[in-house]
Design a protein around this motif. Structure first.
Motif, PDB file in Angstrom:
ATOM      1  N   UNK A  95       0.861  -1.183   0.000  1.00 28.95           N
ATOM      2  CA  UNK A  95       0.000   0.000   0.000  1.00 28.95           C
ATOM      3  C   UNK A  95       0.895   1.229   0.000  1.00 28.95           C
ATOM      4  N   UNK A  96       0.313   2.355  -0.333  1.00 31.43           N
ATOM      5  CA  UNK A  96       1.057   3.608  -0.364  1.00 31.43           C
ATOM      6  C   UNK A  96       0.157   4.698   0.184  1.00 31.43           C
ATOM      7  N   UNK A  97       0.671   5.429   1.169  1.00 28.72           N
ATOM      8  CA  UNK A  97      -0.155   6.444   1.824  1.00 28.72           C
ATOM      9  C   UNK A  97      -0.651   7.491   0.836  1.00 28.72           C
ATOM     10  N   UNK A 100      -8.242 -16.591 -16.559  1.00 28.05           N
ATOM     11  CA  UNK A 100      -8.400 -15.134 -16.663  1.00 28.05           C
ATOM     12  C   UNK A 100      -7.751 -14.435 -15.475  1.00 28.05           C
ATOM     13  N   UNK A 101      -7.926 -14.994 -14.282  1.00 29.17           N
ATOM     14  CA  UNK A 101      -7.311 -14.416 -13.091  1.00 29.17           C
ATOM     15  C   UNK A 101      -5.789 -14.484 -13.194  1.00 29.17           C
ATOM     16  N   UNK A 102      -5.268 -15.609 -13.675  1.00 24.34           N
ATOM     17  CA  UNK A 102      -3.811 -15.759 -13.827  1.00 24.34           C
ATOM     18  C   UNK A 102      -3.280 -14.732 -14.824  1.00 24.34           C
ATOM     19  N   UNK A 103      -3.969 -14.558 -15.942  1.00 22.50           N
ATOM     20  CA  UNK A 103      -3.535 -13.559 -16.926  1.00 22.50           C
ATOM     21  C   UNK A 103      -3.538 -12.162 -16.312  1.00 22.50           C
ATOM     22  N   UNK A 104      -4.601 -11.853 -15.588  1.00 24.33           N
ATOM     23  CA  UNK A 104      -4.701 -10.529 -14.969  1.00 24.33           C
ATOM     24  C   UNK A 104      -3.554 -10.298 -13.989  1.00 24.33           C
ATOM     25  N   UNK A 105      -3.325 -11.243 -13.090  1.00 26.42           N
ATOM     26  CA  UNK A 105      -2.276 -11.088 -12.085  1.00 26.42           C
ATOM     27  C   UNK A 105      -0.897 -11.060 -12.723  1.00 26.42           C
ATOM     28  N   UNK A 106      -0.723 -11.800 -13.808  1.00 27.38           N
ATOM     29  CA  UNK A 106       0.565 -11.804 -14.485  1.00 27.38           C
ATOM     30  C   UNK A 106       0.855 -10.513 -15.213  1.00 27.38           C
ATOM     31  N   UNK A 107      -0.183  -9.852 -15.714  1.00 28.24           N
ATOM     32  CA  UNK A 107       0.022  -8.592 -16.428  1.00 28.24           C
ATOM     33  C   UNK A 107       0.356  -7.436 -15.488  1.00 28.24           C
ATOM     34  N   UNK A 108      -0.081  -7.520 -14.232  1.00 25.05           N
ATOM     35  CA  UNK A 108       0.097  -6.399 -13.313  1.00 25.05           C
ATOM     36  C   UNK A 108       1.564  -6.041 -13.091  1.00 25.05           C
ATOM     37  N   UNK A 109       2.457  -6.992 -12.724  1.00 22.30           N
ATOM     38  CA  UNK A 109       3.861  -6.600 -12.550  1.00 22.30           C
ATOM     39  C   UNK A 109       4.504  -6.119 -13.838  1.00 22.30           C
ATOM     40  N   UNK A 132       3.092  -4.294 -16.018  1.00 27.36           N
ATOM     41  CA  UNK A 132       2.648  -2.911 -16.222  1.00 27.36           C
ATOM     42  C   UNK A 132       2.975  -2.013 -15.033  1.00 27.36           C
ATOM     43  N   UNK A 133       3.684  -2.547 -14.054  1.00 27.93           N
ATOM     44  CA  UNK A 133       4.122  -1.734 -12.921  1.00 27.93           C
ATOM     45  C   UNK A 133       3.090  -1.552 -11.826  1.00 27.93           C
ATOM     46  N   UNK A 134       2.092  -2.424 -11.758  1.00 31.64           N
ATOM     47  CA  UNK A 134       1.059  -2.312 -10.727  1.00 31.64           C
ATOM     48  C   UNK A 134       1.338  -3.274  -9.575  1.00 31.64           C
ATOM     49  N   UNK A 135       0.815  -2.912  -8.412  1.00 32.13           N
ATOM     50  CA  UNK A 135       0.824  -3.774  -7.240  1.00 32.13           C
ATOM     51  C   UNK A 135      -0.615  -3.951  -6.758  1.00 32.13           C
ATOM     52  N   UNK A 136      -0.860  -5.040  -6.052  1.00 31.04           N
ATOM     53  CA  UNK A 136      -2.154  -5.197  -5.385  1.00 31.04           C
ATOM     54  C   UNK A 136      -2.082  -4.518  -4.025  1.00 31.04           C
ATOM     55  N   UNK A 137      -3.172  -3.875  -3.639  1.00 31.77           N
ATOM     56  CA  UNK A 137      -3.246  -3.232  -2.331  1.00 31.77           C
ATOM     57  C   UNK A 137      -4.530  -3.701  -1.650  1.00 31.77           C
ATOM     58  N   UNK A 138      -4.755  -3.293  -0.413  1.00 32.14           N
ATOM     59  CA  UNK A 138      -5.957  -3.778   0.282  1.00 32.14           C
ATOM     60  C   UNK A 138      -7.269  -3.448  -0.414  1.00 32.14           C
ATOM     61  N   UNK A 139      -7.263  -2.444  -1.292  1.00 37.09           N
ATOM     62  CA  UNK A 139      -8.502  -2.057  -1.962  1.00 37.09           C
ATOM     63  C   UNK A 139      -8.710  -2.827  -3.267  1.00 37.09           C
TER      64      UNK A 139
END
Length: 823
Positions: A60-62, A279-288, A290-297
C-alpha cells in the motif's frame, strides 16, 4: 484458406457433413478453423503470465489513498517538509501495569524501545518524539527568568533522584495529555514515516511486521503496548487479506458444486472454472509487467473477474450443452453458441469494463489503480471466456448423460413449462406487470428517501476498515481514552510573509480561530503559538489567571516566540500551524470543522496572514471526503451513460434499453439505502462497489434481452419470447446470480470489515440485478416491446431450433445481427 480443422469427407462424422466450415463471421472462421493455434497460444500465454504473477507484490502507499490534486492536499504537500508529523505517522503507547511511569525499569524499557524505533527503516528520525528525545522539553519561570530543558536530563542515571527529577520535569512540561497520559501510567512514542526508503516506496507490510516484533519483544507482565496509525492499519489489513485465499477457495468450491449440480458433467464444469481461473492468472501476471501492485482495496478484484468469468462461461457452456442435446456435433454446437452469444457477451464485458474504467475520474490513485486492474481483468475475459472456452468445449463437448438430460429438460420446459417458468411468465401479462411496476416504484421511493441519509466518510471511530473489536481499534480506544491530544488531528496552516509569524495581529486572528474551534462539538482541544503566548503570560505572572491573554507588546511576543518549539512555526517564520484535536474522524465532525474554518478564512485572509486547509490525518481525510462526495454522483452518471450507449448500439431500440437499465437503477438506489441501514459510509473502500454492481449487473439484462429481442423480431409473442429467453439464458442468469451472491456473502465472515461490507453489498446487487432481469425487465417489456408482425407467428411452445439459431449454410453474421436482418 487451409485450416488445421478441415475434415475430409471420409473422416467427417455424419452430423458434420452438412456443415459449411466457411460459414459464420470472419472472426469465427479465423478462430474455429485454427483451433490448435489458438489453444497453443493461450497455453503459452498462461505459462508466461503465471510465472510473472509469482512476482506480484501486495503493498500500500499512503499518498495513493489521498486526493493529491485537491487544493487542501496540494497545500499540505507544498509545506510538508515544514510540518511536524502531520501526515503519515504511527503512535505507540507504552503502558505500565505498575503504579506510574516514574520507575527506572519502565524508563529503561521506554528508552530501549525508543532507540530501536529510531533506527528502523522508514522512520523520519528528525521528527520522532518520545520522552527520551531532546525535542521533548519542559519550561518554567524561576527567579532568574524563563528556564527549561529536556524532560529527561542528560545526566539521568536511573537513581531515585533522577526519576524524581523526571517527574518534576513532566509536571512542568506541556506533555501531559500529549506524550504522557493523564493518569501517568503510559507514554506515547510519536513516529512519523518517510514516503520512500532507499528510493523505493515504504513497504507497509514489512514495517507493520517490524512493529509487531517490537511489540512482542518489549511486552511483558509489567508493560503493554498499543499501536495506531496508517501503517498499522495497512499492516493489519494485509494480514487479514491474506485470508482472502480461503474465501476465494470457498467461492470456487461453491460455484463448482452448483454448476455441476446443474450440468451433471464434470469435464464441462471444470473447463468453465479453469477458464475463469486462467483469466485471473492472466490478470495477475500482467500487473507486474505494467508496474502495478495489489493493495488492500484492489486485492478483491481478481475474485470479481473470476465471478464475471463464471457468469459468461456458464452461458457458453449451457448453449453448447443444449445444442449437443439436440443432436449437433460438439464443434457445430460451439460455433452456433459463439454466433448467438458473442455479441451479447462482448457488450456485457464492455459494460463491465466501462463500469470499472469510469472510476478513473476519481482523482485518488488507489481507486484509479483499482479501475485499471479491473478493466484489465475484464479485457482478458474476452479471450479466455468468450473465445478460448467455446473452442475448448468444441473439443471436449459435454457428457452424453448431460446432453440427454438437457434435451429432456428443454423439451419439458418448452412444451408445458416448469412451475417456475409459468410463474415468471406471469410478469409478461398486463395485470402482473402493473403490480410489479407499482411495487418497484414504491421500493424506489422508499430507497431514495432512505438513501438521502447516506453519509460520506467514516461513520465509526478508529479504523472502520477493521472490526470494532479488532486489536487495532482496541489500541485506538486506549490511546483516545488516556490522552487529551487525540490521534485525529486537523491542522490549519497560516501563511505569513517571511519573519511575520509572530505578528500580534496575526496571533490575534489565530486566537479567535481557536476560540471558535473549541466551541464546535467534536473538538477536544487546540494548540498554536497564540495559545502558548497566553500560557507563558500566566507563567510569568506566577500563575495568575488574570494574565491569561495575549501580550499587546510585540517585543514580548517576539521573546516568547523565540523559545517556542518549532512545531508551532517553521524556521523562516512564515508558516504557523494551528492544531485541532478531534474526538473522532467521523464525517459530521470533519464537515463542521471544514465549514467553520473555510468561513473564517474567507472573512480573515489578508496580506499578512492566509489561513490554508488542511494538514493532519483528519485534514487529509476531510479533503478525501470532499472528493468522494463530488465523485459519487458524477461516477454514476458516467457509468449509466456508458451502459446506455453500449446497450443502444447492441439493441438498436431505446425501448429495450429502458427495459434493461431501469432495473439496474432500482438496484443502485436500494444499495445506497442498504448502506444507510448497515451504517456504511461512502469512502475510498466502498465507493467502487456501486459502479461495479452496475457494470456486472447489466450482464444479466443483456443475456435475457438479447434472446427476447431476437424472438420478438421473429414474430413471437412476448410470452413466447420470454420463455425462450428463460430456457436459453435465463436459467443460467438465475444460477450464476444466486451462486455468486452466496460466494461473496461468505466475505461477511472476514476479519476485515470493509471486505465484509463489500461482500454484503455485492451479494445484494447480484441478487437484485438477477431479480430485476427476470421480473422487472419482462414487466417493462409488456408496455414497451411488441412483436414484429410476421406472416406466420411461431407458437409459444415451439422448440428453440430452426429460427432460434442460425441456419448452418447461410449464417455469416453473429446471431443478433442475423435475427435483426430476418426480422
Amino acid at each position: 484458406m487451409i485450416s488445421h480443422d478441415t475434415f475430409t469427407a471420409a473422416t467427417q462424422p455424419p452430423e458434420m457433413a452438412a456443415f459449411d466450415h466457411h460459414s459464420g463471421s470472419r472472426l469465427e472462421r479465423i478462430l474455429f478453423n485454427h483451433r490448435v493455434i489458438v489453444v497453443s497460444l493461450c497455453v503459452l500465454i498462461t505459462v508466461m503470465l503465471g510465472w510473472q504473477a509469482a512476482h506480484l507484490r501486495l503493498n500500500a502507499n499512503f499518498e495513493k489513498t489521498i486526493p493529491t490534486g485537491h487544493p487542501y492536499i496540494a497545500q499540505y504537500l507544498e509545506h510538508r517538509s515544514e510540518l511536524t508529523g502531520l501526515g503519515n505517522a504511527v503512535r505507540i503507547a507504552i503502558a505500565t501495569r505498575g503504579e506510574s511511569i516514574y520507575d527506572k525499569n519502565y524508563l529503561a524499557t521506554l528508552q530501549a524501545l525508543s532507540d530501536e524505533l529510531f533506527v528502523m527503516p522508514g522512520v523520519d528520525r528528525a521528527q520522532m518524539k518520545s520522552l527520551w528525545t531532546p525535542s521533548t522539553r519542559w519550561s518554567g519561570v524561576t527567579e532568574e527568568g524563563l528556564d527549561g530543558g529536556p524532560v529527561i536530563p542528560k545526566d539521568y542515571d536511573g537513581s531515585a533522584a533522577s526519576v524524581a527529577q523526571v517527574r518534576a520535569n513532566v509536571l512542568r512540561s506541556r506533555e501531559i495529555g500529549q506524550t504522557v497520559a493523564f493518569d501517568h501510567k503510559s507514554t506515547l512514542v510519536f513516529v512519523p514515516l518517510l514516503t520512500t526508503v532507499d528510493g523505493r516506496p515504504l513497504d507497509y507490510g514489512a514495517f507493520s511486521d517490524q512493529l509487531e516484533r517490537v511489540r512482542d519483544k518489549y511486552r511483558s507482565a509489567n508493560v503493554d503496548i498499543h499501536i495506531t496509525g496508517f501503517a498499522k492499519v495497512v499492516g493489519d489489513l494485509l494480514d487479514g487479506l491474506r485470508q482472502i485465499l480461503a474465501f476465494f477457495a470457498a467461492a470456487i468450491a461453491i460455484t463448482t458444486a452448483v454448476l455441476y449440480a446443474y450440468t451433471r458433467c464434470w469435464r464441462s464444469t471444470l473447463l468453465v472454472v479453469a477458464c475463469s481461473l486462467v483469466a485471473v492468472v492472466w490478470q495477475l501476471g500482467l500487473l507486474p509487467l505494467l508496474g502495478y501492485e495489489l493493495d488492500p482495496y484492489s486485492v478483491l478484484v481478481p475474485f470479481l473477474v473470476f465471478a464475471i468469468g463464471m457468469s459468461h462461461g456458464a452461458q457458453k457452456m449451457n448453449g453448447i450443452m443444449q445444442d449437443i442435446g439436440r443432436g449437433m456435433h460438439k464443434l457445430v454446437a460451439a460455433r452456433y453458441t459463439f454466433r448467438r452469444l458473442f455479441l451479447a457477451g462482448l457488450t456485457a464485458l464492455l459494460c463491465d469494463a466501462v463500469g470499472f474504467a469510469v472510476l478513473t475520474i476519481i482523482r485518488i490513485e488507489v481507486i484509479q489503480d483499482l479501475a485499471m486492474i479491473a478493466s484489465l481483468g475484464v479485457a482478458v475475459l474476452v479471450f479466455t471466456n468468450l473465445i478460448l472456452l467455446p473452442i475448448l468445449l468444441s473439443y471436449v463437448g459435454v457428457s452424453p448423460v448431460a446432453a440427454t438430460r438437457s434435451a429432456h429438460a428443454e423439451g419439458r420446459e418448452g412444451s408445458e413449462g416448469s412451475v417456475l417458468w409459468r410463474f415468471l411468465d406471469r410478469f409478461t401479462q398486463r395485470r402482473w406487470a402493473i403490480l410489479t411496476l407499482a411495487a418497484s416504484l414504491a421500493l424506489a421511493l422508499v430507497g431514495y428517501t432512505v438513501s438521502q441519509q447516506l453519509r460520506v466518510g467514516d461513520l465509526d471511530p478508529g479504523a472502520p476498515e477493521l472490526r470494532a473489536d479488532s486489536r487495532y481499534n482496541r489500541d485506538n480506544a486506549f490511546i483516545t481514552g488516556h490522552y487529551g491530544a487525540s490521534s485525529d488531528v486537523f491542522a490549519v496552516m497560516v501563511k505569513t510573509p517571511d519573519g511575520g509569524c509572530a505578528n500580534y495581529d496575526t496571533l490575534m486572528r489565530i486566537d479567535a480561530l481557536e476560540e471558535r474551534l473549541r466551541e464546535l462539538p467534536g473538538v477536544e482541544a487546540t494548540n498554536s503559538l497564540a495559545l502558548m503566548n497566553r500560557q507563558v503570560m500566566v507563567g510569568l505572572a506566577e500563575g495568575n489567571p488574570k494574565w491569561y491573554d495575549l501580550s499587546p507588546s510585540q517585543a514580548m511576543v517576539n521573546t516568547i516566540t523565540s523559545n517556542a518549539p518549532r512545531g508551532l512555526y517553521n524556521d523562516t517564520c512564515n508558516l504557523l500551524t494551528v492544531y485541532t484535536y478531534l474526538t473522532d474522524h467521523k464525517a459530521d465532525t470533519l464537515t463542521r470543522v471544514v465549514d467553520m474554518v473555510e468561513a473564517f478564512a474567507t472573512a480573515n485572509n489578508n496580506d499578512q496572514a492566509a489561513f490554508l486547509l488542511a494538514a493532519g490525518n483528519a485534514g487529509i481525510e476531510a479533503a478525501t471526503n470532499i472528493v468522494v462526495a463530488h465523485a459519487n454522483r458524477e461516477m454514476l452518471l458516467w457509468v449509466y451513460g456508458a451502459v446506455i450507449v453500449l446497450c443502444m448500439v447492441t439493441f438498436r431500440s431505446w425501448r429495450a434499453v429502458v427495459c434493461a437499465v431501469l432495473p439496474l437503477m432500482l438496484t443502485s438506489v436500494l444499495c445506497e439505502a442498504l448502506m444507510v441501514w448497515l451504517g456504511i459510509g461512502v469512502k475510498v473502500a466502498t465507493l467502487p462497489v456501486i459502479a461495479l454492481g452496475v457494470g456486472i449487473g447489466v450482464d444479466y439484462a443483456l443475456y435475457v434481452m438479447s434472446i427476447m429481442l431476437t424472438q420478438l423480431r421473429l414474430g413471437r409473442s412476448l410470452s413466447a419470447a420470454y420463455l425462450q429467453a428463460l430456457i436459453f439464458t435465463g436459467k443460467v442468469v438465475m444460477l450464476t446470480g444466486i451462486t455468486l451472491a452466496v460466494g461473496v456473502a461468505t466475505w461477511a465472515f472476514s476479519p476485515i470489515k470493509f471486505q465484509a461490507d463489500m461482500g454484503i453489498l455485492l451479494a445484494f446487487m447480484f441478487l437484485w440485478n438477477m431479480l430485476g432481469a427476470l421480473i422487472l425487465l419482462p414487466a417493462l417489456a409488456n408496455f414497451l416491446l411488441k412483436p414484429t408482425p410476421q406472416a406466420e407467428v411461431v407458437p409459444a411452445n415451439s422448440q428453440p431450433t430452426g429460427d432460434s439459431r442460425p441456419v448452418a449454410d447461410k449464417s455469416s453474421q453473429p446471431f443478433l445481427m442475423e435475427a435483426r436482418q430476418n426480422a
